[in-house]
Design an enzyme around this catalytic site. Structure first.
Site, short mmCIF file in Angstrom:
data_model
loop_
_atom_site.label_atom_id
_atom_site.label_comp_id
_atom_site.label_asym_id
_atom_site.label_seq_id
_atom_site.Cartn_x
_atom_site.Cartn_y
_atom_site.Cartn_z
N GLY A 456 0.82 -1.22 0.00
CA GLY A 456 0.00 0.00 0.00
C GLY A 456 0.84 1.26 0.00
N ASP A 457 1.96 1.23 0.76
CA ASP A 457 2.88 2.37 0.76
C ASP A 457 3.50 2.56 -0.62
OD1 ASP A 457 2.73 3.03 3.62
OD2 ASP A 457 3.71 1.10 3.90
N ARG A 458 3.85 1.44 -1.26
CA ARG A 458 4.44 1.54 -2.61
C ARG A 458 3.43 2.10 -3.59
NH1 ARG A 458 6.92 3.20 -5.85
NH2 ARG A 458 8.27 2.24 -7.40
#
Length: 672
Positions: A456-458
């Protein structure tokens, strides 16, 4: 208590909090490298022991810290006793630094003042003079508010009530800042500035959110504990990395084309210090709010890739303290903003939210169930499907597509966001914008049971970087799905943060005085013949190539003395050169018959020849058959060198090439 023990105890007590505030030194070092590396100047001032530290810093920059490098312009305003006493006598002691600032400072330069008390009137006057002259002002002071620190653009407050400890931390700060200067300076000197000398400013991505320390404890399980039905993990290795917003910043910083800053909250403890160390080492500018209590940690106990247990530290979330200085300016300078909310208070901070509401850059908001709603008007919000259902209270009727579409449109209206991208794991993402029809972006590959930690961060970081580059929201979501899928398929966070495989050392460009001098020395050491030639080489043609090959055949190396841009303009007129000196030097150095290139600013290369002292100096055929005399010939004779002429290829010259091109342009224009 023994004085030594007492002093060391005070120093030890200050080191933990100091490591958090000292993250600013990485930013200062990088800024000074760019500024001083391009000819800017640093002015440093202090009184008493701080005067010695100001001189120490100037000496490290004009000289060197560890490895040899170009000298940098730094002036300590303290050691000139004649100036200090004359100014003090004529204008008063409060003006001893201010008058020197007005004399030496230029707009854009930096004034750094050092003071344990932060109350010295002459330093306050110096800062005011610097601001009037357009200098940036930095301060190293003691803890708490102070007249000096409060009026500077940026301040590093060393957290100790003991002035001796503050001075020692100032000295540590000097050395650490110089380390960061030396780390950044090679990129500056390698030509990162464009033609004309101005620096290319990288786009700035500002990441805002909660950071935690992730620790993975890897080991092997061979038995069950005798006192409880639990496996016993024999520890083999421990790895640490930033988590939360820190991981998003780390993944974004891996893209070299962007500058990344992180606005987060860190406690003055060992975990906070370790996060500062990891983030600044990755080139991330850390702007930390003070965090009460402990820095949160997630500790995973793993064996053979499986998580056996997770231990969370840090306790319940607590509101961070005051926002860092310059937060509004930082967000105003951003090309894009990513809010990576992990529900621990940074995204809820009133000053942070007010700054986000004022920001003009596109904002990507990765929400958290325990966090606040996004500020109105953000470009893109990126919840996953389960989060979206939780935010709306939807009963998840029907297919994932219909559920995501309903939730996305409802959240878009509820949050007054421009778009909602609901991520669906291996199924890609569903983008809901204005209008009833969503855009479905499938994942380009099947990740199966791969580790999705950080996906999700990526996704959010990739979307923010795409918007920073000017992409449409739909294009940014497609980029983000592709990036997140590739991230998971490649092995997830462990692979993404692994150091890259060592690359072969590139062959040096062989350009510059150092390269030419070392080459000449090595050739002479083995008894070889050093050959040199010179010229403008504005448009490289076959005539040049014939001359260079003929010259190279006369010895064991060929060094080309190249007229700089200013030198060419003086010789050929304001319209020349057509190609900048950096491009001309690289083209010449790429030829197999050229061993080094050195650039000179004068009309003739006499100064360069005086220290190169070639055995043979070669000129082209223009000087044959009674042509002009060779001014360098007499110079070369001084060290028993020889001057020779080699013929040009008939009909080939830069002037004729330019004239032919201009004539062709005239004919083409008149025929229209």
């Amino acid at each position: 208590m023994d004085p030594l023990d007492k002093h060391l105890s005070g120093l030890a007590a200050a080191l933990g909090p100091y490591r958090t505030v000292a993250a600013r030194l990485a930013d200062w070092g990088a800024e000074l490298a760019w500024h001083l590396g391009r000819g800017g100047r640093l002015l440093v001032a202090g009184n008493g022991g701080s005067a010695a530290e100001a001189q120490h810093l100037a000496a490290e920059l004009v000289g060197k810290l560890r490895e040899d490098r170009a000298p940098l312009s730094a002036i300590a305003l303290t050691p000139d006793s004649s100036a200090v006493t004359a100014i003090g006598n004529d204008y008063g002691f409060e003006e001893v630094f201010a008058r020197q600032v007005r004399a030496h400072g230029r707009p854009g330069d930096v004034l750094l003042v050092m003071s344990t008390s932060g109350r010295s009137p002459n330093l306050v006057a110096a800062v005011r003079a610097a601001r009037e002259c357009g200098l940036r002002t930095w301060a190293m002071v003691g803890p708490g508010p102070s007249p000096v620190g409060d009026i500077c653009d940026e301040v590093l407050r060393c957290p100790s009530p003991d002035s001796q400890v503050v001075q020692e931390l100032h000295l540590v700060s000097v050395h650490v800042m110089c380390e960061h200067i030396d780390l950044t300076l090679p990129r500056v000197l390698a030509g990162s500035a464009p033609e004309g000398g101005s620096t290319v400013t990288k786009p700035l991505l500002v990441v805002v959110g909660d950071t935690l320390l992730d620790r993975d404890v890897e080991g092997a399980v061979h038995r069950v504990a005798p006192d409880a039905p639990a496996p016993v993990l024999d520890e083999e290795s421990v790895s640490e990395r930033p988590g939360g917003a820190g991981l998003a910043a780390l993944l974004a910083a891996a893209q070299d084309d962007y500058r990344v800053a992180l606005v987060t909250a860190l406690a003055p403890d060992a975990a906070g210090a370790r996060l500062s160390e990891l983030l600044t080492a990755a080139g991330i500018e850390v702007h930390a709010l003070p965090l009460p209590g402990a820095t949160p940690q997630k500790i995973r106990m793993r064996s053979r890739g499986q998580v056996l247990m997770r231990l969370d530290r840090g306790g319940p979330a607590q509101p961070p303290g005051d926002a860092p200085d310059g937060l509004l300016d930082l967000l105003d300078a951003a090309t894009a903003v990513l809010v990576s909310d992990y529900g621990r208070g940074v995204a809820k901070h009133p000053a942070v939210r007010a700054a986000l509401e004022r920001a003009s850059a596109p904002i990507v908001w990765d929400p958290h169930p325990g966090g606040p709603p996004p500020v109105p008007g953000v470009r893109l919000v990126t919840p996953n499907l389960s989060e979206a259902v939780g935010f709306t209270g939807d009963a998840a009727r029907g297919s994932a597509l219909s559920t995501a579409q309903r939730a996305g449109q409802r959240l878009r209206d509820q949050w007054r966001a421009q778009a909602i991208a609901i991520t669906c794991g291996a199924d890609g993402a569903i983008l809901c914008q204005a209008g009833p029809t969503p855009l479905v972006v499938p994942a380009p590959g099947d990740a199966g049971d791969a580790d999705t930690c950080g996906a999700g961060d990526r996704f959010a970081a990739a979307a923010a970087l795409a918007l920073a580059a000017g992409a449409l929201t739909s294009e940014a979501v497609q980029d983000a799905v592709s990036a997140a899928t590739s991230y998971v398929l490649a092995g997830g966070v462990a692979a993404a943060l692994s150091p890259p495989a060592a690359l072969p050392t590139p062959e040096p460009e062989r350009i510059g005085a150092d390269a030419a001098g070392q080459l000449a020395a090595s050739v002479r050491e083995r008894g070889g013949v050093v050959v040199a030639t010179g010229g403008c080489f504005d448009i490289l043609h076959t005539g040049h190539l014939a001359t260079l090959r003929a010259a190279r055949g006369l010895g064991d190396c060929l060094i080309v003395c190249l007229n700089s841009d200013d030198s060419v303009r003086g010789l050929k007129g304001p319209d020349r050169p057509l190609n900048a000196q950096a491009d001309r030097a690289r083209l010449l150095a790429a030829l197999d018959c050229v061993d080094a290139v050195v650039i000179f600013d004068e009309p003739t290369p006499e100064a360069a020849l005086s220290w190169l002292r070639p055995d043979v100096w070669v000129k082209g055929g223009d000087y044959a058959d009674g042509g002009p005399s060779l001014p360098e010939a007499e110079l070369v004779k001084r060290w028993d060198g020889q001057t020779v002429i080699v013929p040009y290829v008939d009909g080939r010259s830069t002037t004729r090439t330019i004239a032919a091109a201009q004539a062709a342009a005239v004919i083409t224009t008149s025929g229209r």
